[in-house]
Design a protein around this motif. Sequence first.
Motif, PDB file in Angstrom:
ATOM      1  N   ARG A 166       5.041   3.869  -5.713  1.00 58.67           N
ATOM      2  CA  ARG A 166       5.137   2.215  -5.797  1.00 58.67           C
ATOM      3  C   ARG A 166       3.774   1.667  -5.157  1.00 58.67           C
ATOM      4  O   ARG A 166       3.153   0.840  -5.640  1.00 58.67           O
ATOM      5  N   ASP A 167       3.415   2.167  -4.148  1.00 56.66           N
ATOM      6  CA  ASP A 167       2.039   1.615  -3.376  1.00 56.66           C
ATOM      7  C   ASP A 167       1.032   1.642  -4.354  1.00 56.66           C
ATOM      8  O   ASP A 167       0.275   0.903  -4.454  1.00 56.66           O
ATOM      9  N   THR A 168       1.099   3.045  -5.187  1.00 60.93           N
ATOM     10  CA  THR A 168      -0.164   3.216  -5.914  1.00 60.93           C
ATOM     11  C   THR A 168       0.020   2.065  -6.816  1.00 60.93           C
ATOM     12  O   THR A 168      -1.061   1.626  -7.574  1.00 60.93           O
ATOM     13  N   HIS A 169       1.109   1.938  -7.688  1.00 60.88           N
ATOM     14  CA  HIS A 169       1.317   0.996  -8.506  1.00 60.88           C
ATOM     15  C   HIS A 169       0.775  -0.389  -8.337  1.00 60.88           C
ATOM     16  O   HIS A 169       0.067  -1.104  -9.061  1.00 60.88           O
ATOM     17  N   ASP A 170       1.309  -0.752  -7.132  1.00 61.79           N
ATOM     18  CA  ASP A 170       1.228  -2.007  -6.549  1.00 61.79           C
ATOM     19  C   ASP A 170      -0.419  -2.147  -6.319  1.00 61.79           C
ATOM     20  O   ASP A 170      -1.012  -3.387  -6.863  1.00 61.79           O
ATOM     21  N   LEU A 171      -1.055  -1.365  -5.827  1.00 56.69           N
ATOM     22  CA  LEU A 171      -2.650  -1.493  -5.658  1.00 56.69           C
ATOM     23  C   LEU A 171      -3.275  -1.649  -6.999  1.00 56.69           C
ATOM     24  O   LEU A 171      -4.127  -2.377  -7.306  1.00 56.69           O
ATOM     25  N   GLU A 172      -2.782  -0.760  -8.128  1.00 49.34           N
ATOM     26  CA  GLU A 172      -3.460  -1.018  -9.270  1.00 49.34           C
ATOM     27  C   GLU A 172      -3.216  -2.309 -10.141  1.00 49.34           C
ATOM     28  O   GLU A 172      -3.939  -3.114 -10.725  1.00 49.34           O
ATOM     29  N   ARG A 228      -2.651  -5.136  -8.453  1.00 47.06           N
ATOM     30  CA  ARG A 228      -3.604  -6.130  -7.586  1.00 47.06           C
ATOM     31  C   ARG A 228      -5.026  -6.144  -8.274  1.00 47.06           C
ATOM     32  O   ARG A 228      -5.533  -7.340  -8.235  1.00 47.06           O
ATOM     33  N   LEU A 229      -5.615  -4.951  -8.402  1.00 53.79           N
ATOM     34  CA  LEU A 229      -6.794  -4.799  -8.834  1.00 53.79           C
ATOM     35  C   LEU A 229      -6.948  -5.462 -10.237  1.00 53.79           C
ATOM     36  O   LEU A 229      -7.910  -6.029 -10.385  1.00 53.79           O
ATOM     37  N   GLY A 230      -5.814  -5.138 -11.047  1.00 56.71           N
ATOM     38  CA  GLY A 230      -5.949  -5.676 -12.363  1.00 56.71           C
ATOM     39  C   GLY A 230      -5.956  -7.130 -12.434  1.00 56.71           C
ATOM     40  O   GLY A 230      -6.636  -7.539 -13.295  1.00 56.71           O
TER      41      GLY A 230
END
Length: 144
Positions: A126-132, A134-136
């Motif tokens: 989920r953390d990885t997903h969140d980061l992606e 936000r970057l998007g």
Amino acid sequence: MRKNQSRLKDERYILLKSMLEERRSDITEKLRSLRESLPTESGEVRDAEEQSVDDFVQDVDLTLMQMKAETLRKIDEALQRLENGTYGLCTECRKELPAARLRALPFAALCRDCQAFQEERETESRDTHDLENRLGRLAAIPAR
Ligand SMILES: [Zn+2]
């Protein structure tokens, strides 16, 4: 004595089944009304503040919907396990789940250990997903 026990099992089964199904229809209903309340793409020109409030509301609703859909899936799986007689066993290590855990979480599929392990894994992804995400979003903000 043995007869009594199996009847007790049947009663538990019926009770569980009706409880899970009740929960299931409750969630299905909530999901439907949530879906209807989601703002639709209107194509209107709105100011940025209005847009971001809408985005926020939509974010929260979507998270809620995801959580409910997840619970729904767990209930379906519990019903399935009830049908094939594996209800109450951890789906990972096949250990019997403690009665107290099943009382608190009737659709629990994992024992405490396997659950903790899975949550750890899920948090990571989920953390990885969140980061992606936000970057998007960052990339979507037009430069002035
Ligand atoms: Zn386990």
